[in-house]
Design a protein around this motif. Structure first.
Motif, PDB file in Angstrom:
ATOM      1  N   ALA A 116       0.834  -1.205   0.000  1.00 59.62           N
ATOM      2  CA  ALA A 116       0.000   0.000   0.000  1.00 59.62           C
ATOM      3  C   ALA A 116       0.865   1.250   0.000  1.00 59.62           C
ATOM      4  CB  ALA A 116      -0.933  -0.019   1.203  1.00 59.62           C
ATOM      5  N   ARG A 117       1.941   1.242   0.780  1.00 61.83           N
ATOM      6  CA  ARG A 117       2.837   2.404   0.789  1.00 61.83           C
ATOM      7  C   ARG A 117       3.526   2.578  -0.560  1.00 61.83           C
ATOM      8  NH1 ARG A 117       3.872   0.298   6.040  1.00 61.83           N
ATOM      9  NH2 ARG A 117       5.746  -0.767   5.292  1.00 61.83           N
ATOM     10  N   GLN A 118       3.932   1.458  -1.174  1.00 62.56           N
ATOM     11  CA  GLN A 118       4.575   1.548  -2.478  1.00 62.56           C
ATOM     12  C   GLN A 118       3.613   2.084  -3.536  1.00 62.56           C
ATOM     13  OE1 GLN A 118       6.039  -2.384  -3.242  1.00 62.56           O
ATOM     14  NE2 GLN A 118       7.757  -2.224  -1.818  1.00 62.56           N
ATOM     15  N   VAL A 119       2.385   1.563  -3.538  1.00 59.48           N
ATOM     16  CA  VAL A 119       1.395   2.027  -4.516  1.00 59.48           C
ATOM     17  C   VAL A 119       1.058   3.497  -4.286  1.00 59.48           C
ATOM     18  CG1 VAL A 119      -0.977   1.727  -5.313  1.00 59.48           C
ATOM     19  CG2 VAL A 119       0.455  -0.276  -4.886  1.00 59.48           C
ATOM     20  N   ALA A 120       0.944   3.903  -3.025  1.00 64.46           N
ATOM     21  CA  ALA A 120       0.655   5.304  -2.728  1.00 64.46           C
ATOM     22  C   ALA A 120       1.764   6.212  -3.244  1.00 64.46           C
ATOM     23  CB  ALA A 120       0.474   5.480  -1.222  1.00 64.46           C
ATOM     24  N   LEU A 121       3.004   5.779  -3.074  1.00 63.27           N
ATOM     25  CA  LEU A 121       4.125   6.569  -3.579  1.00 63.27           C
ATOM     26  C   LEU A 121       4.094   6.651  -5.099  1.00 63.27           C
ATOM     27  CD1 LEU A 121       6.743   8.120  -3.075  1.00 63.27           C
ATOM     28  CD2 LEU A 121       7.955   5.920  -3.060  1.00 63.27           C
ATOM     29  N   LEU A 122       3.781   5.531  -5.757  1.00 63.42           N
ATOM     30  CA  LEU A 122       3.702   5.536  -7.216  1.00 63.42           C
ATOM     31  C   LEU A 122       2.577   6.440  -7.706  1.00 63.42           C
ATOM     32  CD1 LEU A 122       4.282   1.726  -7.969  1.00 63.42           C
ATOM     33  CD2 LEU A 122       5.884   3.610  -8.350  1.00 63.42           C
ATOM     34  N   LYS A 123       1.436   6.406  -7.018  1.00 58.76           N
ATOM     35  CA  LYS A 123       0.326   7.276  -7.412  1.00 58.76           C
ATOM     36  C   LYS A 123       0.693   8.742  -7.233  1.00 58.76           C
ATOM     37  CE  LYS A 123      -3.499   4.063  -6.565  1.00 58.76           C
ATOM     38  NZ  LYS A 123      -4.724   3.794  -5.766  1.00 58.76           N
ATOM     39  N   THR A 124       1.462   9.034  -6.190  1.00 56.40           N
ATOM     40  CA  THR A 124       1.904  10.408  -5.979  1.00 56.40           C
ATOM     41  C   THR A 124       2.786  10.882  -7.128  1.00 56.40           C
ATOM     42  OG1 THR A 124       1.843  10.034  -3.597  1.00 56.40           O
ATOM     43  CG2 THR A 124       3.067  11.946  -4.366  1.00 56.40           C
ATOM     44  N   LEU A 125       3.553   9.951  -7.696  1.00 56.29           N
ATOM     45  CA  LEU A 125       4.434  10.283  -8.817  1.00 56.29           C
ATOM     46  C   LEU A 125       3.706  10.278 -10.156  1.00 56.29           C
ATOM     47  CD1 LEU A 125       7.584   8.232  -7.753  1.00 56.29           C
ATOM     48  CD2 LEU A 125       7.176  10.691  -7.477  1.00 56.29           C
ATOM     49  N   GLY A 126       2.404  10.009 -10.140  1.00 57.43           N
ATOM     50  CA  GLY A 126       1.624  10.078 -11.367  1.00 57.43           C
ATOM     51  C   GLY A 126       1.274   8.745 -11.991  1.00 57.43           C
ATOM     52  N   VAL A 127       1.611   7.656 -11.344  1.00 59.66           N
ATOM     53  CA  VAL A 127       1.294   6.328 -11.884  1.00 59.66           C
ATOM     54  C   VAL A 127      -0.176   6.016 -11.625  1.00 59.66           C
ATOM     55  CG1 VAL A 127       1.818   3.861 -11.751  1.00 59.66           C
ATOM     56  CG2 VAL A 127       3.651   5.547 -11.540  1.00 59.66           C
ATOM     57  N   THR A 128      -0.877   5.547 -12.636  1.00 59.48           N
ATOM     58  CA  THR A 128      -2.289   5.218 -12.477  1.00 59.48           C
ATOM     59  C   THR A 128      -2.454   3.868 -11.778  1.00 59.48           C
ATOM     60  OG1 THR A 128      -2.386   4.126 -14.637  1.00 59.48           O
ATOM     61  CG2 THR A 128      -2.835   6.495 -14.577  1.00 59.48           C
ATOM     62  N   ARG A 129      -3.696   3.608 -11.361  1.00 60.55           N
ATOM     63  CA  ARG A 129      -3.980   2.343 -10.684  1.00 60.55           C
ATOM     64  C   ARG A 129      -3.741   1.160 -11.617  1.00 60.55           C
ATOM     65  NH1 ARG A 129      -9.859   1.995  -8.441  1.00 60.55           N
ATOM     66  NH2 ARG A 129      -9.047   3.819  -7.329  1.00 60.55           N
ATOM     67  N   ALA A 130      -4.127   1.306 -12.876  1.00 66.28           N
ATOM     68  CA  ALA A 130      -3.927   0.218 -13.837  1.00 66.28           C
ATOM     69  C   ALA A 130      -2.444  -0.049 -14.065  1.00 66.28           C
ATOM     70  CB  ALA A 130      -4.616   0.555 -15.157  1.00 66.28           C
ATOM     71  N   SER A 131      -1.659   1.021 -14.141  1.00 64.95           N
ATOM     72  CA  SER A 131      -0.215   0.838 -14.331  1.00 64.95           C
ATOM     73  C   SER A 131       0.415   0.166 -13.118  1.00 64.95           C
ATOM     74  CB  SER A 131       0.450   2.187 -14.597  1.00 64.95           C
ATOM     75  OG  SER A 131      -0.060   2.779 -15.779  1.00 64.95           O
ATOM     76  N   ALA A 132      -0.029   0.559 -11.924  1.00 68.92           N
ATOM     77  CA  ALA A 132       0.492  -0.075 -10.713  1.00 68.92           C
ATOM     78  C   ALA A 132       0.126  -1.556 -10.672  1.00 68.92           C
ATOM     79  CB  ALA A 132      -0.044   0.640  -9.479  1.00 68.92           C
ATOM     80  N   ALA A 133      -1.108  -1.872 -11.080  1.00 67.52           N
ATOM     81  CA  ALA A 133      -1.513  -3.280 -11.130  1.00 67.52           C
ATOM     82  C   ALA A 133      -0.681  -4.047 -12.149  1.00 67.52           C
ATOM     83  CB  ALA A 133      -2.999  -3.377 -11.471  1.00 67.52           C
ATOM     84  N   GLY A 134      -0.381  -3.408 -13.285  1.00 67.01           N
ATOM     85  CA  GLY A 134       0.463  -4.056 -14.283  1.00 67.01           C
ATOM     86  C   GLY A 134       1.867  -4.314 -13.773  1.00 67.01           C
ATOM     87  N   MET A 135       2.412  -3.367 -13.017  1.00 70.64           N
ATOM     88  CA  MET A 135       3.741  -3.557 -12.443  1.00 70.64           C
ATOM     89  C   MET A 135       3.748  -4.715 -11.452  1.00 70.64           C
ATOM     90  SD  MET A 135       4.684   0.476 -11.899  1.00 70.64           S
ATOM     91  CE  MET A 135       6.236   0.140 -11.082  1.00 70.64           C
ATOM     92  N   LEU A 136       2.704  -4.794 -10.632  1.00 73.20           N
ATOM     93  CA  LEU A 136       2.606  -5.914  -9.698  1.00 73.20           C
ATOM     94  C   LEU A 136       2.467  -7.243 -10.444  1.00 73.20           C
ATOM     95  CD1 LEU A 136       0.245  -4.498  -6.916  1.00 73.20           C
ATOM     96  CD2 LEU A 136       2.699  -4.933  -6.755  1.00 73.20           C
ATOM     97  N   ALA A 137       1.679  -7.237 -11.519  1.00 75.79           N
ATOM     98  CA  ALA A 137       1.491  -8.465 -12.293  1.00 75.79           C
ATOM     99  C   ALA A 137       2.805  -8.941 -12.892  1.00 75.79           C
ATOM    100  CB  ALA A 137       0.452  -8.235 -13.390  1.00 75.79           C
ATOM    101  N   VAL A 138       3.590  -8.008 -13.429  1.00 72.84           N
ATOM    102  CA  VAL A 138       4.882  -8.384 -14.009  1.00 72.84           C
ATOM    103  C   VAL A 138       5.822  -8.928 -12.934  1.00 72.84           C
ATOM    104  CG1 VAL A 138       6.940  -7.491 -15.153  1.00 72.84           C
ATOM    105  CG2 VAL A 138       4.677  -6.780 -15.941  1.00 72.84           C
TER     106      VAL A 138
END
Length: 212
Positions: A116-138
């Motif tokens: 959750a902290r990692q995703v929150a940081l990524l969202k703060t940097l402009g990463v969308t939820r779908a992109s974050a999910a894709g990164m986790l999937a990879v």
């Protein structure tokens, strides 16, 4: 031979294909060596299934000293035993797979706060939820790919050792099922990782940073 000693010199040893289920216990000698030794004759033949009893009764009347061995019955019993053994192995493999999935979801759930902290940081940097999910999937797919490769390699090595050294049978690798297993492991791990981190993907950055 039947109690009589016959001196012979072994000059060569042949390879026996035990999986052929054919007569493969022959001892080849030069003509004339065993002429004075006690002997018996053996012959193999195949008849339609269901007529074994009739043939056995007919031969017992005309040739009472003949011994008949029903190889088909022995083969069917061996096949039945092997099928039950294969079923038990598949059941054990299925149980292991289910246990692995449960452990995977448990391990993913244990890291939800960190994710959750990692995703929150990524969202703060402009990463969308779908992109974050894709990164986790990879990420999880790579983990599953490595695990699948290691497991498949170990399974093939174990099968090779058992068939070649223990059972003395020829072994051929099953590349198709092995690749399917590796792919399924990668895809399954990726799906489990994304689903298990669903709550982390839904979190809002402000709520996470407020707790920090």
């Amino acid at each position: 031979i039947q109690g009589a000693e016959v001196p012979l010199q072994v000059t060569s040893i042949r390879t026996v294909r035990w999986e052929s289920m054919e007569m493969n216990f022959f001892l080849l000698v030069e003509p004339g060596v065993l002429d004075d030794a006690p002997s018996s004759r053996i012959v193999t033949f195949q008849i339609p299934e269901g007529r074994e009893d009739d043939l056995q009764d007919a031969l017992a009347v005309d040739f009472p000293n003949i011994t008949l061995i029903n190889v088909r019955q022995i083969r069917d019993q061996a096949k039945s035993i092997l099928e039950r053994l294969a079923l038990a192995i598949r059941a054990l493999g299925g149980f292991t797979a289910v246990a692995g999935v449960v452990i995977l979801f448990a391990s993913v759930g244990a890291t939800t706060a960190r994710r959750a902290r990692q995703v929150a940081l990524l969202k703060t940097l402009g990463v969308t939820r779908a992109s974050a999910a894709g990164m986790l999937a990879v990420e999880y797919a790579l983990i599953g790919l490595v695990a699948g490769l290691v497991g498949t390699l170990g399974a093939n090595l174990l099968a090779w050792g058992v068939q070649t050294w223990l059972m003395r049978l020829s072994w051929e690798p099953l590349w198709g099922p092995s690749l399917v297993a590796v792919g399924a492991c990668a895809v399954g791990t990726a799906v489990a990782g994304v689903v298990g981190n669903g709550r982390a993907l839904q979190v809002k950055p402000a709520a996470v940073f407020r707790r920090i």
